[in-house]
Scaffold this motif. Structure first.
Motif, PDB file in Angstrom:
ATOM      1  N   SER A  30       0.822  -1.246   0.039  1.00  0.00           N
ATOM      2  CA  SER A  30       0.050  -0.065   0.100  1.00  0.00           C
ATOM      3  C   SER A  30       0.951   1.313   0.027  1.00  0.00           C
ATOM      4  O   SER A  30       0.479   2.363  -0.540  1.00  0.00           O
ATOM      5  N   TYR A  50      -4.149  12.918  -8.004  1.00  0.00           N
ATOM      6  CA  TYR A  50      -5.522  12.370  -7.444  1.00  0.00           C
ATOM      7  C   TYR A  50      -5.970  11.089  -8.277  1.00  0.00           C
ATOM      8  O   TYR A  50      -7.357  11.001  -8.654  1.00  0.00           O
ATOM      9  N   PHE A  52      -6.910   7.141  -8.858  1.00  0.00           N
ATOM     10  CA  PHE A  52      -7.788   6.235  -8.123  1.00  0.00           C
ATOM     11  C   PHE A  52      -6.799   5.360  -7.244  1.00  0.00           C
ATOM     12  O   PHE A  52      -7.240   4.882  -6.104  1.00  0.00           O
ATOM     13  N   ARG A  53      -5.597   5.229  -7.868  1.00  0.00           N
ATOM     14  CA  ARG A  53      -4.568   4.080  -7.105  1.00  0.00           C
ATOM     15  C   ARG A  53      -4.089   4.844  -5.953  1.00  0.00           C
ATOM     16  O   ARG A  53      -4.210   4.146  -4.796  1.00  0.00           O
ATOM     17  N   ARG A  54      -4.034   6.188  -5.871  1.00  0.00           N
ATOM     18  CA  ARG A  54      -3.512   6.953  -4.452  1.00  0.00           C
ATOM     19  C   ARG A  54      -4.386   7.142  -3.606  1.00  0.00           C
ATOM     20  O   ARG A  54      -4.283   7.207  -2.483  1.00  0.00           O
ATOM     21  N   ILE A  55      -5.761   7.544  -4.223  1.00  0.00           N
ATOM     22  CA  ILE A  55      -6.685   8.128  -3.180  1.00  0.00           C
ATOM     23  C   ILE A  55      -7.389   7.051  -2.782  1.00  0.00           C
ATOM     24  O   ILE A  55      -8.135   7.001  -1.541  1.00  0.00           O
ATOM     25  N   HIS A  56      -7.851   6.106  -3.352  1.00  0.00           N
ATOM     26  CA  HIS A  56      -8.851   4.732  -2.984  1.00  0.00           C
ATOM     27  C   HIS A  56      -8.107   3.424  -2.656  1.00  0.00           C
ATOM     28  O   HIS A  56      -8.132   2.825  -1.589  1.00  0.00           O
ATOM     29  N   LEU A  57      -7.302   2.929  -3.563  1.00  0.00           N
ATOM     30  CA  LEU A  57      -6.777   1.698  -3.704  1.00  0.00           C
ATOM     31  C   LEU A  57      -5.717   1.560  -2.373  1.00  0.00           C
ATOM     32  O   LEU A  57      -5.709   0.733  -1.640  1.00  0.00           O
ATOM     33  N   ALA A  60      -7.213   1.655   0.950  1.00  0.00           N
ATOM     34  CA  ALA A  60      -7.933   0.714   1.143  1.00  0.00           C
ATOM     35  C   ALA A  60      -7.026  -0.777   1.527  1.00  0.00           C
ATOM     36  O   ALA A  60      -7.287  -1.609   2.415  1.00  0.00           O
TER      37      ALA A  60
END
Length: 78
Positions: A30, A50, A52-57, A60
């Protein structure tokens, strides 16, 4: 004199340690996903921060790794 038998046993089993190492690998992954390419020109704004990989994945995966670590600590053997 009485002989006292002290059994030297570990608190965790092999399965607990394996789960703990898996959680550390997930947390490390992560942090790698949170990192990214550097911006060569500091005057230009990079929209890639911004993604998806940095903000959500990555967050998580971090919390999943923490959950696996907590599970590995509290898991009891039969």
């Amino acid at each position: 004199m009485k002989e006292q038998s002290t059994s030297s046993s570990f608190v965790f089993t092999k399965q607990n340690y394996m789960l703990l190492f898996v959680s550390l690998a997930i947390i490390t992954l992560s942090f790698i996903l949170m990192g990214g390419a550097s911006n060569d020109d500091p005057t230009q704004f990079n929209e890639e921060i911004y993604s998806f990989r940095r903000i959500h994945l990555a967050p998580a995966l971090f919390f999943i790794g923490i959950g696996v670590a907590i599970f590995s600590i509290f898991k009891k053997t039969k």
